[in-house]
Scaffold this motif. Structure first.
Motif, PDB file in Angstrom:
ATOM      1  N   THR A   1     -22.761  -9.330 -15.307  1.00 59.17           N
ATOM      2  CA  THR A   1     -23.739 -10.306 -15.778  1.00 59.17           C
ATOM      3  C   THR A   1     -23.262 -11.009 -17.039  1.00 59.17           C
TER       4      THR A   1
ATOM      5  N   GLN B   1     -25.149 -20.696 -20.092  1.00 58.85           N
ATOM      6  CA  GLN B   1     -25.267 -20.970 -18.664  1.00 58.85           C
ATOM      7  C   GLN B   1     -26.653 -20.618 -18.113  1.00 58.85           C
ATOM      8  N   LEU B   2     -27.356 -19.687 -18.774  1.00 57.07           N
ATOM      9  CA  LEU B   2     -28.653 -19.250 -18.264  1.00 57.07           C
ATOM     10  C   LEU B   2     -29.782 -20.175 -18.726  1.00 57.07           C
TER      11      LEU B   2
ATOM     12  N   ARG C   1     -27.782 -18.201 -12.124  1.00 56.82           N
ATOM     13  CA  ARG C   1     -28.890 -17.879 -11.217  1.00 56.82           C
ATOM     14  C   ARG C   1     -28.521 -16.694 -10.316  1.00 56.82           C
ATOM     15  N   SER C   2     -27.267 -16.633  -9.913  1.00 58.63           N
ATOM     16  CA  SER C   2     -26.844 -15.545  -9.018  1.00 58.63           C
ATOM     17  C   SER C   2     -26.926 -14.188  -9.710  1.00 58.63           C
TER      18      SER C   2
ATOM     19  N   LEU D   1     -28.934 -13.549 -12.306  1.00 54.43           N
ATOM     20  CA  LEU D   1     -30.346 -13.333 -12.632  1.00 54.43           C
ATOM     21  C   LEU D   1     -31.072 -12.674 -11.457  1.00 54.43           C
ATOM     22  N   PHE D   2     -30.693 -13.069 -10.249  1.00 55.63           N
ATOM     23  CA  PHE D   2     -31.355 -12.541  -9.060  1.00 55.63           C
ATOM     24  C   PHE D   2     -30.477 -11.535  -8.318  1.00 55.63           C
TER      25      PHE D   2
ATOM     26  N   PRO E   1     -32.576 -25.825 -16.419  1.00 59.84           N
ATOM     27  CA  PRO E   1     -32.324 -24.956 -15.272  1.00 59.84           C
ATOM     28  C   PRO E   1     -30.997 -24.218 -15.417  1.00 59.84           C
ATOM     29  N   PRO E   2     -30.932 -22.966 -14.976  1.00 62.30           N
ATOM     30  CA  PRO E   2     -29.678 -22.209 -15.086  1.00 62.30           C
ATOM     31  C   PRO E   2     -28.623 -22.753 -14.137  1.00 62.30           C
ATOM     32  N   SER E   3     -27.358 -22.493 -14.474  1.00 54.80           N
ATOM     33  CA  SER E   3     -26.279 -22.856 -13.569  1.00 54.80           C
ATOM     34  C   SER E   3     -26.367 -21.970 -12.325  1.00 54.80           C
ATOM     35  N   GLU E   4     -25.665 -22.354 -11.279  1.00 55.41           N
ATOM     36  CA  GLU E   4     -25.700 -21.565 -10.044  1.00 55.41           C
ATOM     37  C   GLU E   4     -25.160 -20.159 -10.278  1.00 55.41           C
TER      38      GLU E   4
END
Length: 287
Positions: free
Chosen positions: A168, A234-235, A147-148, A150-151, A141-144
């Motif tokens: 990014t 991190q991703l 994730r931020s 990515l979205f 799973p990506p780090s927080e």
């Protein structure tokens, strides 16, 4: 020069480097990325080592077919396609190139597509190189912070795309290497010009999320494999590369300290050397 091949209704934009007599090496890019994200210089270095390199835009990216009629994914709505469909696109491109089999190298989502191709069409894959990828499931799973980004909210202008790209890659890039800000912004601008499509990005992401875990299927492969991952990704954390290598019988895992979710220029010579060692040692029929 960019060419176009057709594969069961999908037009695929591609470019090639090196002699057609070289070892066929197909490069598959990741989520929302385009063929230009395989740097010209890296492709040339691979070509200099005896490869006939082909890089291409996946469906819904760059200058390949965009499935606009499918719209944006929505909760409760089936994904318009899966990674297996993108692997079928890849096999179709190989058909158009006249390649019965090839060495296949994929990065991130491209690694997932390469894995799917090897699973579904093992006779087409001479060697498998999976970079900063995962066999699926919940192993990486990506780090927080990753994730931020990515979205992040989709951009609407070329300038916004360049600014967002810097933000990014400052998060998911390689902390052990200086960020090449000029390259990041240049590629972001070029990618925006070639085919900016937030809904296409979302459809690719939906394909990743809807596709089944490949771990068990990978254990049945009989293909020489190299798994490359950054220790500081991190991703797609290192656990993704470790799980991929553990699943594929005999796979070699190569971990680069300081590498994140990109391929820093300083690592290209070692990457090219590792890929060349693998492909030169397995140039015969696919296993």
């Amino acid at each position: 020069m960019t060419s176009t091949a057709s594969a069961h209704g999908i037009d695929i934009a591609y470019e090639s480097f090196g002699s057609p007599d070289g070892r066929p090496l197909l490069l598959i890019m990741g989520l929302g990325a385009q063929l230009i994200h395989w740097d010209d210089e890296l492709c040339e270095q691979l070509a200099e080592q005896g490869h006939h390199v082909v890089r291409f835009d996946n469906r819904d990216a760059g200058m390949s077919t965009h499935l606009h009629e499918a719209g944006a994914p929505a909760p409760g709505k089936p994904a318009p396609y899966l990674l297996d469909d993108m692997a079928a696109d890849t096999a179709g491109l190989m058909d158009a190139l006249g390649w019965p089999a090839a060495h296949v190298m994929g990065a991130s989502m491209g690694g997932m597509i390469a894995q799917s191709l090897a699973i579904r069409h093992p006779e087409r894959v001479l060697t498998l190189i999976s970079i900063m990828s995962t066999p699926g499931g919940a192993v990486a799973p990506p780090s927080e912070s990753a994730r931020s980004v990515l979205f992040a909210k989709p951009v609407t202008t070329r300038e916004e795309a360049m600014t967002q790209a810097l933000a990014t890659w400052s998060v998911i890039g390689s902390p052990g290497y200086e960020l090449d800000r000029e390259r990041v912004q240049r590629l972001a601008g070029q990618a925006f010009d070639r085919g900016h499509d937030p809904a296409g990005f979302a459809r690719q992401l939906a394909a990743i999320m809807a596709s089944p875990d490949r771990t068990e299927a990978l254990t049945r492969l009989n293909v020489p494999a190299l798994v490359i991952h950054g220790a500081d990704d991190q991703l797609v954390p290192l656990s993704g590369g470790q799980a991929t290598a553990a699943a594929i019988p005999g796979a070699e895992l190569k971990v680069f300290p300081g590498m994140g979710h990109d391929l820093p220029r300083a690592l290209w010579p070692e990457l090219v050397e590792a890929v060349t060692k693998l492909t030169a040692g397995h140039a015969g029929p696919a296993r």
